[in-house]
Design a protein around this motif. Sequence first.
Motif, PDB file in Angstrom:
ATOM      1  N   ARG A   1      53.730  46.147  36.528  1.00 13.83           N
ATOM      2  CA  ARG A   1      52.809  45.204  35.898  1.00 13.83           C
ATOM      3  C   ARG A   1      51.549  45.955  35.504  1.00 13.83           C
ATOM      4  O   ARG A   1      50.878  46.557  36.345  1.00 13.83           O
ATOM      5  CB  ARG A   1      52.455  44.076  36.869  1.00 13.83           C
ATOM      6  CG  ARG A   1      53.621  43.148  37.182  1.00 13.83           C
ATOM      7  CD  ARG A   1      53.274  42.220  38.326  1.00 13.83           C
ATOM      8  NE  ARG A   1      53.123  42.951  39.581  1.00 13.83           N
ATOM      9  CZ  ARG A   1      52.695  42.396  40.703  1.00 13.83           C
ATOM     10  NH1 ARG A   1      52.343  41.117  40.718  1.00 13.83           N
ATOM     11  NH2 ARG A   1      52.586  43.114  41.805  1.00 13.83           N
TER      12      ARG A   1
ATOM     13  N   ALA B   1      48.912  46.700  38.788  1.00 12.06           N
ATOM     14  CA  ALA B   1      49.169  45.962  40.027  1.00 12.06           C
ATOM     15  C   ALA B   1      50.201  46.730  40.832  1.00 12.06           C
ATOM     16  O   ALA B   1      51.365  46.826  40.423  1.00 12.06           O
ATOM     17  CB  ALA B   1      49.679  44.566  39.707  1.00 12.06           C
TER      18      ALA B   1
ATOM     19  N   SER C   1      51.351  44.869  46.345  1.00 10.45           N
ATOM     20  CA  SER C   1      50.146  44.053  46.372  1.00 10.45           C
ATOM     21  C   SER C   1      50.364  42.789  45.552  1.00 10.45           C
ATOM     22  O   SER C   1      50.931  42.841  44.464  1.00 10.45           O
ATOM     23  CB  SER C   1      48.966  44.832  45.800  1.00 10.45           C
ATOM     24  OG  SER C   1      47.840  43.990  45.636  1.00 10.45           O
ATOM     25  N   ASN C   2      49.909  41.681  46.081  1.00 10.81           N
ATOM     26  CA  ASN C   2      50.015  40.436  45.328  1.00 10.81           C
ATOM     27  C   ASN C   2      48.784  40.149  44.486  1.00 10.81           C
ATOM     28  O   ASN C   2      48.860  39.405  43.519  1.00 10.81           O
ATOM     29  CB  ASN C   2      50.246  39.276  46.289  1.00 10.81           C
ATOM     30  CG  ASN C   2      51.658  39.276  46.844  1.00 10.81           C
ATOM     31  OD1 ASN C   2      52.591  39.657  46.146  1.00 10.81           O
ATOM     32  ND2 ASN C   2      51.814  38.875  48.075  1.00 10.81           N
ATOM     33  N   TYR C   3      47.652  40.730  44.843  1.00  7.42           N
ATOM     34  CA  TYR C   3      46.420  40.314  44.176  1.00  7.42           C
ATOM     35  C   TYR C   3      45.512  41.459  43.774  1.00  7.42           C
ATOM     36  O   TYR C   3      44.597  41.276  43.013  1.00  7.42           O
ATOM     37  CB  TYR C   3      45.637  39.363  45.088  1.00  7.42           C
ATOM     38  CG  TYR C   3      46.466  38.178  45.476  1.00  7.42           C
ATOM     39  CD1 TYR C   3      47.070  38.111  46.716  1.00  7.42           C
ATOM     40  CD2 TYR C   3      46.680  37.154  44.575  1.00  7.42           C
ATOM     41  CE1 TYR C   3      47.868  37.040  47.052  1.00  7.42           C
ATOM     42  CE2 TYR C   3      47.468  36.070  44.911  1.00  7.42           C
ATOM     43  CZ  TYR C   3      48.060  36.019  46.150  1.00  7.42           C
ATOM     44  OH  TYR C   3      48.839  34.956  46.496  1.00  7.42           O
ATOM     45  N   GLN C   4      45.770  42.616  44.299  1.00  7.45           N
ATOM     46  CA  GLN C   4      44.882  43.737  44.024  1.00  7.45           C
ATOM     47  C   GLN C   4      45.280  44.414  42.726  1.00  7.45           C
ATOM     48  O   GLN C   4      46.458  44.719  42.518  1.00  7.45           O
ATOM     49  CB  GLN C   4      44.985  44.751  45.175  1.00  7.45           C
ATOM     50  CG  GLN C   4      44.382  46.099  44.897  1.00  7.45           C
ATOM     51  CD  GLN C   4      42.899  46.138  45.173  1.00  7.45           C
ATOM     52  OE1 GLN C   4      42.110  45.566  44.454  1.00  7.45           O
ATOM     53  NE2 GLN C   4      42.525  46.814  46.243  1.00  7.45           N
ATOM     54  N   LEU C   5      44.315  44.629  41.854  1.00  5.73           N
ATOM     55  CA  LEU C   5      44.523  45.443  40.667  1.00  5.73           C
ATOM     56  C   LEU C   5      43.739  46.731  40.824  1.00  5.73           C
ATOM     57  O   LEU C   5      42.625  46.725  41.323  1.00  5.73           O
ATOM     58  CB  LEU C   5      44.035  44.722  39.406  1.00  5.73           C
ATOM     59  CG  LEU C   5      44.830  43.536  38.903  1.00  5.73           C
ATOM     60  CD1 LEU C   5      44.206  42.999  37.619  1.00  5.73           C
ATOM     61  CD2 LEU C   5      46.282  43.916  38.650  1.00  5.73           C
TER      62      LEU C   5
END
Lengths: 112, 112
Positions: free
Chosen positions: A31, A92, A96-100
């Motif tokens: 992603r 991404a 990790s689900n939320y960290q960019l």
Amino acid sequence: ELKVEQNPLFLSMQEGKNYTIYCNYSTTSDRLYWYRQDPGKSLESLFVLLSNGAVKQEGRLMASLDTKARLSTLHITAAVHDLSATYFCAVAPMDSNYQLIWGAGTKLIIKP
Amino acid sequence: SQTIHQWPATLVQPVGSPLSLECTVEGTSNPNLYWYRQAAGRGLQLLFYSVGIGQISSEVPQNLSASRPQDRQFILSSKKLLLSDSGFYLCAWDRSMNTEAFFGQGTRLTVV
């Protein structure tokens, strides 16, 4: 260490020319995101690339993703002055689900 | 349509003073919410994210804190600002990591 490297960091070019901005990353990911930021302004989403080989185009901008090479490109065709901005890529990590993880940005100046 | 509001746009605060930046989202429910900081000429650093009311995850140890008292409200706070807290703070929301994030207008904080 997770790294996202953009190349070049600064680019000055003439209108009408083509150029490519590169985004290399060090982690496994499928992603990748491209954003645009005008001076002193907030960020605007350009592209969301969600799979290997993904290619998206909007006007004079085209983005692609090669997850095996851990590389994304943002290609500018026949540049116009309005495309002058700073362009960021963000990755991404798979775990990790939320960290960019963000690149430092490429400041693009297009001269008339 | 969804909108995100962030205020104030600019803020000059003395060292040691408290801070409160507010961000609200309209037109969606249960968004993921983020606070980022951008140093001059650099990429974004994730400070906090929240996946629900009262759920805050911190990515970087610092003297800042965040709260989410309502579903679409995200607040960034500090009890005592440091000079190093100066920067451009951005609030953002998304539905998931497979979609683009939408950013607020940003708050330029100068600690003097």
